[in-house]
Design an enzyme around this catalytic site. Structure first.
Site, PDB file in Angstrom:
ATOM      1  N   GLU A   1      -8.232 -13.562  -7.782  1.00 31.16           N
ATOM      2  CA  GLU A   1      -6.844 -13.065  -7.756  1.00 31.16           C
ATOM      3  C   GLU A   1      -5.867 -14.188  -7.437  1.00 31.16           C
ATOM      4  O   GLU A   1      -4.785 -14.268  -8.020  1.00 31.16           O
ATOM      5  CB  GLU A   1      -6.692 -11.962  -6.699  1.00 31.16           C
ATOM      6  CG  GLU A   1      -7.456 -10.708  -7.049  1.00 31.16           C
ATOM      7  CD  GLU A   1      -7.154  -9.554  -6.111  1.00 31.16           C
ATOM      8  OE1 GLU A   1      -6.805  -9.811  -4.935  1.00 31.16           O
ATOM      9  OE2 GLU A   1      -7.252  -8.403  -6.566  1.00 31.16           O
TER      10      GLU A   1
ATOM     11  N   LEU B   1       4.981   3.819  -5.438  1.00 33.41           N
ATOM     12  CA  LEU B   1       6.420   3.794  -5.710  1.00 33.41           C
ATOM     13  C   LEU B   1       6.808   5.025  -6.530  1.00 33.41           C
ATOM     14  O   LEU B   1       6.139   5.370  -7.499  1.00 33.41           O
ATOM     15  CB  LEU B   1       6.781   2.522  -6.483  1.00 33.41           C
ATOM     16  CG  LEU B   1       6.464   1.213  -5.754  1.00 33.41           C
ATOM     17  CD1 LEU B   1       6.644   0.029  -6.696  1.00 33.41           C
ATOM     18  CD2 LEU B   1       7.341   1.061  -4.521  1.00 33.41           C
TER      19      LEU B   1
ATOM     20  N   MET C   1       0.810  -1.222   0.000  1.00 35.80           N
ATOM     21  CA  MET C   1       0.000   0.000   0.000  1.00 35.80           C
ATOM     22  C   MET C   1       0.845   1.275   0.000  1.00 35.80           C
ATOM     23  O   MET C   1       0.514   2.250   0.669  1.00 35.80           O
ATOM     24  CB  MET C   1      -0.953  -0.006   1.194  1.00 35.80           C
ATOM     25  CG  MET C   1      -1.924  -1.181   1.197  1.00 35.80           C
ATOM     26  SD  MET C   1      -2.897  -1.321  -0.319  1.00 35.80           S
ATOM     27  CE  MET C   1      -4.072  -0.002  -0.043  1.00 35.80           C
ATOM     28  N   ARG C   2       1.938   1.265  -0.745  1.00 36.79           N
ATOM     29  CA  ARG C   2       2.733   2.475  -0.928  1.00 36.79           C
ATOM     30  C   ARG C   2       2.851   2.757  -2.412  1.00 36.79           C
ATOM     31  O   ARG C   2       3.044   1.826  -3.208  1.00 36.79           O
ATOM     32  CB  ARG C   2       4.157   2.312  -0.373  1.00 36.79           C
ATOM     33  CG  ARG C   2       4.248   1.965   1.081  1.00 36.79           C
ATOM     34  CD  ARG C   2       3.732   3.052   1.969  1.00 36.79           C
ATOM     35  NE  ARG C   2       4.410   4.327   1.754  1.00 36.79           N
ATOM     36  CZ  ARG C   2       3.950   5.493   2.228  1.00 36.79           C
ATOM     37  NH1 ARG C   2       2.816   5.523   2.911  1.00 36.79           N
ATOM     38  NH2 ARG C   2       4.606   6.603   2.025  1.00 36.79           N
TER      39      ARG C   2
ATOM     40  N   HIS D   1      -4.561  -5.335  -9.326  1.00 35.99           N
ATOM     41  CA  HIS D   1      -5.506  -4.300  -8.920  1.00 35.99           C
ATOM     42  C   HIS D   1      -6.916  -4.877  -9.006  1.00 35.99           C
ATOM     43  O   HIS D   1      -7.287  -5.458 -10.036  1.00 35.99           O
ATOM     44  CB  HIS D   1      -5.378  -3.074  -9.826  1.00 35.99           C
ATOM     45  CG  HIS D   1      -6.368  -2.014  -9.481  1.00 35.99           C
ATOM     46  ND1 HIS D   1      -6.215  -1.215  -8.365  1.00 35.99           N
ATOM     47  CD2 HIS D   1      -7.542  -1.642 -10.058  1.00 35.99           C
ATOM     48  CE1 HIS D   1      -7.257  -0.392  -8.289  1.00 35.99           C
ATOM     49  NE2 HIS D   1      -8.067  -0.632  -9.302  1.00 35.99           N
TER      50      HIS D   1
ATOM     51  N   LEU E   1      -0.277   5.453 -11.700  1.00 40.01           N
ATOM     52  CA  LEU E   1      -0.920   4.584 -10.713  1.00 40.01           C
ATOM     53  C   LEU E   1      -2.008   3.722 -11.372  1.00 40.01           C
ATOM     54  O   LEU E   1      -2.925   4.247 -12.004  1.00 40.01           O
ATOM     55  CB  LEU E   1      -1.539   5.439  -9.600  1.00 40.01           C
ATOM     56  CG  LEU E   1      -2.135   4.662  -8.425  1.00 40.01           C
ATOM     57  CD1 LEU E   1      -1.059   3.916  -7.666  1.00 40.01           C
ATOM     58  CD2 LEU E   1      -2.898   5.596  -7.505  1.00 40.01           C
ATOM     59  N   ASP E   2      -1.882   2.412 -11.214  1.00 41.91           N
ATOM     60  CA  ASP E   2      -2.836   1.446 -11.791  1.00 41.91           C
ATOM     61  C   ASP E   2      -2.959   1.595 -13.308  1.00 41.91           C
ATOM     62  O   ASP E   2      -3.978   1.207 -13.895  1.00 41.91           O
ATOM     63  CB  ASP E   2      -4.221   1.569 -11.138  1.00 41.91           C
ATOM     64  CG  ASP E   2      -4.178   1.351  -9.642  1.00 41.91           C
ATOM     65  OD1 ASP E   2      -3.334   0.557  -9.191  1.00 41.91           O
ATOM     66  OD2 ASP E   2      -4.980   1.975  -8.916  1.00 41.91           O
TER      67      ASP E   2
HETATM   68  C1  GRF Z   1      -5.721  -7.495  -3.182  1.00 41.28           C
HETATM   69  O1  GRF Z   1      -7.099  -7.545  -3.236  1.00 41.28           O
HETATM   70  C2  GRF Z   1      -5.169  -6.719  -4.336  1.00 41.28           C
HETATM   71  O2  GRF Z   1      -6.047  -6.578  -5.389  1.00 41.28           O
HETATM   72  C3  GRF Z   1      -4.876  -5.368  -3.766  1.00 41.28           C
HETATM   73  O3  GRF Z   1      -4.570  -5.592  -2.422  1.00 41.28           O
HETATM   74  C4  GRF Z   1      -5.202  -6.777  -1.967  1.00 41.28           C
HETATM   75  C5  GRF Z   1      -4.193  -7.566  -1.205  1.00 41.28           C
HETATM   76  O4  GRF Z   1      -4.755  -8.586  -0.457  1.00 41.28           O
HETATM   77  N1  GRF Z   1      -3.822  -4.752  -4.523  1.00 41.28           N
HETATM   78  P1  GRF Z   1      -3.845  -9.648   0.286  1.00 41.28           P
HETATM   79  O5  GRF Z   1      -2.943  -8.907   1.258  1.00 41.28           O
HETATM   80  O6  GRF Z   1      -3.059 -10.396  -0.747  1.00 41.28           O
HETATM   81  O7  GRF Z   1      -4.807 -10.520   1.016  1.00 41.28           O
END
Ligand code: GRF
Length: 222
Positions: A177, A96, A93-94, A112, A147-148
């Site tokens: 995911e 870059l 959550m940073r 994402h 970003l994204d």
């Molecule tokens: C995921 O849902 C991803 O899409 C987002 O952050 C979340 C990470 O979840 N970038 P986790 O820490 O892998 O459970």
């Protein structure tokens, strides 16, 4: 990449995607060398997952640094100890900085939780429900300064259930995911997928559209 791709996984939290990588590697389904798990938060549960799997861990707290650049430099210096070929952002959550992204150009992946280019940024699941969209999902992409916004590799899409909550939808997206992220990273690790001149290349051809896997309501791949 001829040798086993040395991979650093960067996390900030629970690390369920990291766990999906660990499980695939341990079962032999994914041929990556998970060299180090890096966190910017010492209490991230993903660090426990890494230790349980005997993967080295590193942690540098961004709050200890005056600005983004100095944190990025410290993070790069730490990661260099493992000389990673690939950085996998898994709930990191940073944002870059440009210098960090340039240093690892074409070697950073992110996932994402939206069908990019739709819904960059936060709160994607609620935004999808509010818009009444029929489809939602997640996108694996190369990281660029935008970003994204980097070139996409693989999307997993699934139908939205209009009556579900954002948390329920998020859980279904996360299950997707866990399927698509290790798969896409494996493609990069074995050299099938590359980043060249700002675009994704798959099997030697430019791929401006991502590969798309479609899942049903119960998470089964169609
Ligand atoms: C995921 O849902 C991803 O899409 C987002 O952050 C979340 C990470 O979840 N970038 P986790 O820490 O892998 O459970």
């Amino acid at each position: 990449m001829a040798t086993r791709c040395k991979t650093a996984v960067l996390i900030s939290g629970s690390g369920t995607n990291l766990q999906a990588f660990i499980d695939r590697v341990e079962s032999g389904a994914l041929n990556l060398d998970l060299s180090v798990v890096f966190s910017n938060k010492p209490d991230a549960f993903g660090l426990v997952r890494a230790r349980n799997a005997d993967i080295p861990t590193a942690c540098i707290e961004h709050g200890d640094f005056a600005d983004r650049d100095s944190f990025d430099r410290a993070m790069a210096a730490k990661l260099d100890e493992w000389q990673p070929d690939l950085l996998v952002l898994a709930g990191f959550m940073r944002i870059l900085g440009a210098a960090f992204v340039a240093r690892y150009a074409g070697r950073i992946l992110n996932i994402h939780p939206a069908l990019l280019p739709a819904y960059p940024g936060l709160n994607t699941h609620q935004r999808v429900l509010d818009a009444g969209d029929k489809w939602h999902g997640s996108t694996v992409h190369f990281v660029t300064e935008e970003l994204d916004g980097g070139p996409r590799i693989l999307q997993g899409r699934l139908p939205v259930i209009p009556s579900e909550t954002a948390d329920q939808l998020a859980a279904r997206v996360q299950a997707v995911e866990h399927r698509i992220y290790p798969e896409a990273a494996g493609w990069v690790g074995e050299g099938r997928v590359e980043y060249r001149d700002g675009r994704t290349w798959i099997d030697g051809a430019i791929a401006d559209e991502p590969v798309v896997h479609t899942f049903d309501i119960d998470g089964r791949k169609r």
